[in-house]
Design an enzyme around this catalytic site. Sequence first.
Site, PDB file in Angstrom:
ATOM      1  CE1 TYR A   1      -6.442 -36.133  -9.428  1.00  0.00           C
ATOM      2  CE2 TYR A   1      -8.122 -35.937  -7.736  1.00  0.00           C
ATOM      3  CZ  TYR A   1      -7.773 -36.116  -9.049  1.00  0.00           C
ATOM      4  OH  TYR A   1      -8.755 -36.276 -10.001  1.00  0.00           O
TER       5      TYR A   1
ATOM      6  NE  ARG B   1      -7.229 -44.097  -7.233  1.00  0.00           N
ATOM      7  CZ  ARG B   1      -8.507 -43.757  -7.395  1.00  0.00           C
ATOM      8  NH1 ARG B   1      -9.257 -44.384  -8.287  1.00  0.00           N
ATOM      9  NH2 ARG B   1      -9.040 -42.799  -6.667  1.00  0.00           N
TER      10      ARG B   1
ATOM     11  NE  ARG C   1       8.558 -24.098 -16.427  1.00  0.00           N
ATOM     12  CZ  ARG C   1       8.849 -24.464 -17.681  1.00  0.00           C
ATOM     13  NH1 ARG C   1      10.059 -24.272 -18.162  1.00  0.00           N
ATOM     14  NH2 ARG C   1       7.930 -25.054 -18.434  1.00  0.00           N
TER      15      ARG C   1
ATOM     16  CE  LYS D   1      -8.282 -39.499  -7.664  1.00  0.00           C
ATOM     17  NZ  LYS D   1      -9.244 -39.121  -8.684  1.00  0.00           N
TER      18      LYS D   1
ATOM     19  CD  GLU E   1     -11.713 -42.645 -16.637  1.00  0.00           C
ATOM     20  OE1 GLU E   1     -11.902 -43.086 -15.501  1.00  0.00           O
ATOM     21  OE2 GLU E   1     -10.575 -42.415 -17.105  1.00  0.00           O
TER      22      GLU E   1
ATOM     23  CG  LEU F   1      -8.478 -43.305 -11.722  1.00  0.00           C
ATOM     24  CD1 LEU F   1      -6.969 -43.142 -11.677  1.00  0.00           C
ATOM     25  CD2 LEU F   1      -9.147 -42.212 -10.915  1.00  0.00           C
TER      26      LEU F   1
HETATM   27  N1  PMP Z   1     -12.329 -41.734 -13.336  1.00  0.00           N
HETATM   28  C1  PMP Z   1     -11.840 -40.492 -13.229  1.00  0.00           C
HETATM   29  C2  PMP Z   1     -11.240 -39.842 -14.421  1.00  0.00           C
HETATM   30  C3  PMP Z   1     -11.909 -39.816 -11.993  1.00  0.00           C
HETATM   31  O1  PMP Z   1     -11.404 -38.579 -11.879  1.00  0.00           O
HETATM   32  C4  PMP Z   1     -12.517 -40.451 -10.883  1.00  0.00           C
HETATM   33  C5  PMP Z   1     -12.672 -39.761  -9.566  1.00  0.00           C
HETATM   34  N2  PMP Z   1     -11.547 -39.114  -9.113  1.00  0.00           N
HETATM   35  C6  PMP Z   1     -13.002 -41.752 -11.049  1.00  0.00           C
HETATM   36  C7  PMP Z   1     -12.888 -42.360 -12.293  1.00  0.00           C
HETATM   37  C8  PMP Z   1     -13.631 -42.488  -9.908  1.00  0.00           C
HETATM   38  O2  PMP Z   1     -12.655 -42.941  -9.003  1.00  0.00           O
HETATM   39  P1  PMP Z   1     -12.990 -43.153  -7.466  1.00  0.00           P
HETATM   40  O3  PMP Z   1     -14.122 -44.115  -7.392  1.00  0.00           O
HETATM   41  O4  PMP Z   1     -11.738 -43.727  -6.904  1.00  0.00           O
HETATM   42  O5  PMP Z   1     -13.328 -41.816  -6.906  1.00  0.00           O
END
Ligand code: PMP
Length: 284
Positions: free
Chosen positions: A31, A50, A98, A145, A178, A203
């Site tokens: 997503y 991305r 499935r 993601k 993060e 991410l």
């Molecule tokens: N890390 C994680 C785990 C996230 O879920 C997100 C936001 N979706 C981010 C970092 C930040 O990414 P972005 O700046 O692309 O929203």
Amino acid sequence: RIAYVNGRYVPHGQASVHIEDRGFQFADGVYEVVTIVAGRLADEQGHLTRLARSLKELSIPWPVKPRTLRMIITEMVRRNRAVNAQLYIQITRGAAPRDFRFPVNPAPTLVITCRRTAFQPPALLDKGIAVVTMPDIRWQRRDIKSVSLLPQVMGKQKAHEAGAFEGWMVDDEGQVTEGCSSNAWIVTADGVLVTRQPSNAILNGITRLSILEVAREQGIGFQERPFTVAEALAAREAFISSATTFALPVTRIDGQMIGDGRPGPLGRRLRRAYMDHLGVADPL
Ligand code: PMP
């Protein structure tokens, strides 16, 4: 409110996918969240780039050509008369009987929703947010993601119950990876801007990349490296970045005050520079 599901624009309340969609059964999907500020998509190209990477890493085919996706996004903004909103784009491997193995001829599912938002209350910018730290219990491909978000769901709930806005996840070495839905930043006691380097451990936030770009443009030095919770607690400033929060000051970590307990100047400057980069006034 209009949603998009596999080629159709439908009223949001009636939008649905099949019960055997692999997103539903296996979290086999990816997503993106793109913020719309003053009717404009923030960092759209970065998010689509991305998305392409996430799809490729999981061998999920594009449901439509990237160019078509752009047109659908534009149409969604128009149909929803989106001014300040969040656009959610999800692509799964599609519906199939499935079976863990990939379906032979997958027909990926594309869903797009649009939700109006008031953004965060200005008090958050004035006071900063609290974060709590927690072990990072996720898998080792956090660079993708994926919609597999249970650790983040649990982490956010835990943060919420602790009266915090965000959880900072910590790896086995005691380094912050993060936030549950954001990237983590500090300005060290020596005044150095630090955020973890991209790898499979995090991410690579699109907002993160844009903030680094504006920092570079403004001659603000930075280091891309991991930092420990202890280093964060001793920091002058801290903040988070994400598509939905832009850059949001952190003034408390695990109940301890960061710096003088007020949002720091570098975080504020970077937020302003990021909003300029988007070409919009800060909606807060
Ligand atoms: N890390 C994680 C785990 C996230 O879920 C997100 C936001 N979706 C981010 C970092 C930040 O990414 P972005 O700046 O692309 O929203």
